[in-house]
Design a protein around this motif. Sequence first.
Motif, short mmCIF file in Angstrom:
data_model
loop_
_atom_site.label_atom_id
_atom_site.label_comp_id
_atom_site.label_asym_id
_atom_site.label_seq_id
_atom_site.Cartn_x
_atom_site.Cartn_y
_atom_site.Cartn_z
N LEU A 217 -5.90 4.30 -1.65
CA LEU A 217 -7.06 4.15 -0.77
C LEU A 217 -7.70 2.76 -0.93
CD1 LEU A 217 -9.04 5.34 1.28
CD2 LEU A 217 -10.35 6.26 -0.66
N SER A 218 -7.82 2.30 -2.16
CA SER A 218 -8.38 0.97 -2.41
C SER A 218 -7.51 -0.12 -1.78
CB SER A 218 -8.52 0.71 -3.91
OG SER A 218 -9.40 1.63 -4.49
N MET A 219 -6.18 0.01 -1.93
CA MET A 219 -5.28 -0.98 -1.34
C MET A 219 -5.31 -0.90 0.18
SD MET A 219 -3.34 -3.50 -1.87
CE MET A 219 -2.44 -4.46 -0.67
N ILE B 250 -7.90 -0.13 2.00
CA ILE B 250 -9.14 -0.82 2.40
C ILE B 250 -8.95 -2.32 2.29
CG2 ILE B 250 -11.55 -1.21 1.74
CD1 ILE B 250 -11.60 1.82 0.96
N PHE B 251 -8.30 -2.75 1.21
CA PHE B 251 -8.02 -4.18 1.03
C PHE B 251 -7.10 -4.70 2.14
CE2 PHE B 251 -5.65 -7.69 -1.14
CZ PHE B 251 -6.71 -8.58 -1.18
N GLN C 18 -4.05 8.45 -5.63
CA GLN C 18 -4.60 8.30 -4.28
C GLN C 18 -5.74 7.29 -4.21
OE1 GLN C 18 -5.80 12.25 -3.23
NE2 GLN C 18 -7.65 12.20 -4.50
N TRP C 19 -6.48 7.12 -5.30
CA TRP C 19 -7.59 6.17 -5.27
C TRP C 19 -7.09 4.72 -5.23
CZ3 TRP C 19 -11.67 8.13 -3.44
CH2 TRP C 19 -11.99 9.45 -3.71
N VAL C 20 -5.98 4.47 -5.88
CA VAL C 20 -5.38 3.13 -5.83
C VAL C 20 -4.85 2.87 -4.42
CG1 VAL C 20 -3.52 1.67 -6.71
CG2 VAL C 20 -4.86 3.07 -8.29
N CYS D 281 0.83 -1.20 0.00
CA CYS D 281 0.00 0.00 0.00
C CYS D 281 0.87 1.26 0.00
CB CYS D 281 -0.92 -0.02 1.22
SG CYS D 281 -2.07 1.35 1.29
#
Length: 193
Positions: free
Chosen positions: A151-153, A155-156, A147-149, A139
């Motif tokens: 943020l997604s990582m 959350i993952f 930033q969206w990648v 991450c």
Amino acid sequence: MNLKTHLLAKTFSIIGHPLILGNGYVVAMSAKHLPQGQALILAVTIVFCLTVPLSIHNYRKMKKGSYTNFDVSDQQQRKGFYPVAILLLALTAAVIWMLEFPVEVSFHILYLLAMISFLGLVNYRIKASLHAALAFFICSNLWEFGQWVVLSMAIFALGIAWSRYFLGRHSVPELIIGGIIGVFFGHLALLMT
């Protein structure tokens, strides 16, 4: 226990297994940064120098009863796991260096080696989560994708940590320490490479 929740936790835990998530990360990053042939050589090197031998080691130890599970979730059993993982990762780093990959690749694997070595030392006091450490390491290295990648990582990675807690493999402090270690070494790798 809710069957759907248990299945979701198992799925997060399997996908977030360091050998699976780590290989996915290597493939994605090498595809982005290296010519196609070099990316393939790097992926094959990681698989044959690290993933396959470590998988065979864990499987054999599990079959003998030395490890209670493939994840090596027992703190005492990890004392035998970390030296093997560190040796294989050091061998992989040496092969990558000999194959003359870009210096960023060598530095990145050295930071990963430092993280695994540190986790091995920490294991004498607490069984920090390797799943969480690697997820947060990754991450921390995805800022170039936006930033969206990240943020997604993130959350993952939190999902992976939750799964390890839900499945009874780690306590909250073990997950927090693993996550902090992953972020620390991930940021070092990002800053230095």
